[in-house]
Design an enzyme around this catalytic site. Sequence first.
Site, PDB file in Angstrom:
ATOM      1  N   ALA A  13      48.785  58.169  19.435  1.00  0.00           N
ATOM      2  CA  ALA A  13      48.410  58.193  18.019  1.00  0.00           C
ATOM      3  C   ALA A  13      47.787  56.885  17.547  1.00  0.00           C
ATOM      4  O   ALA A  13      47.247  56.823  16.443  1.00  0.00           O
ATOM      5  CB  ALA A  13      49.630  58.522  17.164  1.00  0.00           C
ATOM      6  N   ARG A  18      41.092  47.543  18.382  1.00  0.00           N
ATOM      7  CA  ARG A  18      40.361  46.565  19.198  1.00  0.00           C
ATOM      8  C   ARG A  18      39.250  47.181  20.050  1.00  0.00           C
ATOM      9  O   ARG A  18      38.442  46.469  20.625  1.00  0.00           O
ATOM     10  CB  ARG A  18      41.343  45.792  20.093  1.00  0.00           C
ATOM     11  CG  ARG A  18      42.082  44.705  19.341  1.00  0.00           C
ATOM     12  CD  ARG A  18      43.198  44.104  20.175  1.00  0.00           C
ATOM     13  NE  ARG A  18      44.341  44.996  20.276  1.00  0.00           N
ATOM     14  CZ  ARG A  18      45.352  44.831  21.123  1.00  0.00           C
ATOM     15  NH1 ARG A  18      45.353  43.807  21.965  1.00  0.00           N
ATOM     16  NH2 ARG A  18      46.360  45.669  21.137  1.00  0.00           N
ATOM     17  N   ARG A 330      16.499  70.021  38.758  1.00  0.00           N
ATOM     18  CA  ARG A 330      17.264  70.429  37.564  1.00  0.00           C
ATOM     19  C   ARG A 330      18.043  71.715  37.834  1.00  0.00           C
ATOM     20  O   ARG A 330      17.877  72.333  38.876  1.00  0.00           O
ATOM     21  CB  ARG A 330      16.307  70.545  36.384  1.00  0.00           C
ATOM     22  CG  ARG A 330      15.781  69.164  35.949  1.00  0.00           C
ATOM     23  CD  ARG A 330      14.648  69.290  34.951  1.00  0.00           C
ATOM     24  NE  ARG A 330      15.026  70.172  33.858  1.00  0.00           N
ATOM     25  CZ  ARG A 330      14.155  70.810  33.073  1.00  0.00           C
ATOM     26  NH1 ARG A 330      12.850  70.664  33.276  1.00  0.00           N
ATOM     27  NH2 ARG A 330      14.576  71.586  32.101  1.00  0.00           N
ATOM     28  N   ALA A 420      -8.188  73.732  45.501  1.00  0.00           N
ATOM     29  CA  ALA A 420      -7.744  72.615  44.660  1.00  0.00           C
ATOM     30  C   ALA A 420      -8.347  72.737  43.272  1.00  0.00           C
ATOM     31  O   ALA A 420      -9.495  73.151  43.119  1.00  0.00           O
ATOM     32  CB  ALA A 420      -8.135  71.296  45.314  1.00  0.00           C
TER      33      ALA A 420
HETATM   34  C1  UD1 Z   1      54.306  48.273  23.353  1.00  0.00           C
HETATM   35  C2  UD1 Z   1      55.767  47.862  23.560  1.00  0.00           C
HETATM   36  C3  UD1 Z   1      55.824  46.575  24.373  1.00  0.00           C
HETATM   37  C4  UD1 Z   1      55.105  46.757  25.693  1.00  0.00           C
HETATM   38  C5  UD1 Z   1      53.694  47.251  25.441  1.00  0.00           C
HETATM   39  C6  UD1 Z   1      53.036  47.615  26.737  1.00  0.00           C
HETATM   40  C7  UD1 Z   1      56.979  48.586  21.577  1.00  0.00           C
HETATM   41  C8  UD1 Z   1      57.564  48.178  20.282  1.00  0.00           C
HETATM   42  N1  UD1 Z   1      56.372  47.639  22.260  1.00  0.00           N
HETATM   43  O1  UD1 Z   1      53.710  47.276  22.552  1.00  0.00           O
HETATM   44  O2  UD1 Z   1      57.168  46.212  24.609  1.00  0.00           O
HETATM   45  O3  UD1 Z   1      55.093  45.539  26.399  1.00  0.00           O
HETATM   46  O4  UD1 Z   1      53.695  48.437  24.618  1.00  0.00           O
HETATM   47  O5  UD1 Z   1      51.701  47.956  26.515  1.00  0.00           O
HETATM   48  O6  UD1 Z   1      57.085  49.737  21.955  1.00  0.00           O
HETATM   49  N2  UD1 Z   1      51.559  54.530  19.395  1.00  0.00           N
HETATM   50  C9  UD1 Z   1      51.703  55.695  18.669  1.00  0.00           C
HETATM   51  N3  UD1 Z   1      52.176  55.628  17.392  1.00  0.00           N
HETATM   52  C10 UD1 Z   1      52.502  54.464  16.803  1.00  0.00           C
HETATM   53  C11 UD1 Z   1      52.359  53.273  17.559  1.00  0.00           C
HETATM   54  C12 UD1 Z   1      51.894  53.344  18.849  1.00  0.00           C
HETATM   55  O7  UD1 Z   1      51.392  56.770  19.180  1.00  0.00           O
HETATM   56  O8  UD1 Z   1      52.927  54.494  15.644  1.00  0.00           O
HETATM   57  C13 UD1 Z   1      51.076  54.586  20.786  1.00  0.00           C
HETATM   58  C14 UD1 Z   1      49.758  53.884  20.995  1.00  0.00           C
HETATM   59  O9  UD1 Z   1      48.673  54.777  20.846  1.00  0.00           O
HETATM   60  C15 UD1 Z   1      49.873  53.399  22.429  1.00  0.00           C
HETATM   61  C16 UD1 Z   1      51.348  53.173  22.620  1.00  0.00           C
HETATM   62  O10 UD1 Z   1      51.989  53.928  21.615  1.00  0.00           O
HETATM   63  O11 UD1 Z   1      49.461  54.381  23.341  1.00  0.00           O
HETATM   64  C17 UD1 Z   1      51.724  51.715  22.547  1.00  0.00           C
HETATM   65  O12 UD1 Z   1      51.419  51.231  21.271  1.00  0.00           O
HETATM   66  P1  UD1 Z   1      50.911  49.752  21.054  1.00  0.00           P
HETATM   67  O13 UD1 Z   1      50.705  49.519  19.618  1.00  0.00           O
HETATM   68  O14 UD1 Z   1      49.783  49.488  21.952  1.00  0.00           O
HETATM   69  O15 UD1 Z   1      52.202  48.956  21.534  1.00  0.00           O
HETATM   70  P2  UD1 Z   1      52.271  47.426  21.811  1.00  0.00           P
HETATM   71  O16 UD1 Z   1      52.411  46.715  20.514  1.00  0.00           O
HETATM   72  O17 UD1 Z   1      51.203  47.032  22.712  1.00  0.00           O
HETATM   73 CA    CA Z   2      49.110  48.375  23.785  1.00  0.00          CA
END
Ligand code: UD1
Ligand code: CA
Length: 468
Positions: A13, A18, A330, A420
Amino acid sequence: MSSEQFSVVILAAGKGTRMRSARPKVLHPLAGRPLLSHVLDTALALKPTAVYVVYGHGGTNVVAAHETYPVRWVEQPEQLGTGHAVRCAVPEVPDDHRVLVLYGDVPLVRPDTLQPLLDTRGVALLTTVLDDPTGYGRILRSGDGVTGIVEEKDAAPEQRAVREVNTGLLAAPAGPLKAWLVDLQSDNAQREYYLTDIVAMAVAGEVPVVGVPADEPAEVQGVNDLVQLAEVERLWQRRAAERLMRSGLHLIQPDRFQLRGELIHGSDCSVDADVICQGRVELGHRVTLGPGVLLRNARVEDDAVVDAYSIIDTAVVGPGAQVGPFARLRPGTTLERGAKVGNFVETKAVRLGPGSKANHLTYLGDTEVGAGVNIGAGTITCNYDGAGKHRTRIEDDAFIGSGTELVAPVTVGRGATIGAGTTLTRDAPPGTLTLERTRQRTVEGWRRPGAVSTRQAGDDDPTPSESS
Ligand code: UD1
Ligand code: CA
């Protein structure tokens, strides 16, 4: 193997800010397919009872791109953290299941790496050790067990020095997990509900917490920006290239081969630099692919050669056939045994019979060509009259002179020769010579406008009045 039933929850989600893209992060392509498809394939390979995908930003596109997958979609309307995301999915999971949490943006992890998380009791965290752990949650240990995970933004300096990090992937028993998720607080630096806080709760409740290290840090590499997407792509391509080389495919420059689909091959095939395979590609035995060849949903049979910078799209190159350099086949093209298509030749919906040749600068569309036909340089089938497409038929052993236009629908009979430069608008009978040309003439003494005359002043000016 664990006998326990389990469900998978995939977190997908996040907005992916970035990435600096309007496209949802998990729809960015890895090896030609969305990131999320790779994670779904891995999840399904483990044979879970159910797979839940938590989606949010751009969600309808994410769901639409994966409608053939047997998964349940759960919307997380607001991204309140990883703990909140899992909480959205778990209500339907039976209490006696294990729950395996995967991330939609961590696409390289293999089923074999995840299996130990399912086989362990209590909470099992997939961890890895990084030279530079910046940005990751740190694993806090005491003795054998894990006591907690602290996020970078919440970590004290000595905690930041820890190099064992949380990959985010974990498994936990569903019953206790549901209770812990309800108790999560967002009193942290990011004001989010952290999934990682369940570790301290498990420890407090005397549920064992185990850190399972992944062998290869690259496998748990996440994608947060386009630089990491490119790194993950390179890792995926290296894996694919190694697998293909070990099965006997000679990749002359493995770092410059791109697989974006499925490739099956026979023995002693040779693949030069910058070849791209998309969709389903099949190579027979002893096939040679020159540099820069693009194959898309193509079959190239035994002993065929596809020379540099040719495109084979939804087409079949028969045994011993030769293509290119710089040819474009194609959709709907079939070259039969020993046929040849040379440089700057384009074909579409064409069958070129055994041993037939179109070697230079030609367009063949909607055309059936028999065996042993020679198609001269610059031949064009005029298959489109602005409204409909029409077919051309060229029977066995015909000879089409250079610069011929075949205005379809039209048939060139068996063994016919076309002179030709002919614009053929009616069928050419078998075994005859057909040509259509204006008679050649030479205008004596003609002068180019503005050219200095080589003749005496006062001579008659013979410039023809019909010149343009
Ligand atoms: C998270 C972990 C961290 C770990 C890192 C590895 C937590 C609090 N932290 O941090 O310990 O080292 O991943 O990459 O879990 N997502 C949702 N809904 C949300 C938030 C996130 O679906 O509300 C999904 C994101 O799309 C992603 C994943 O969860 O696929 C991780 O979310 P992200 O925000 O990247 O976590 P980090 O802060 O990197
Ligand atoms: Ca991440």
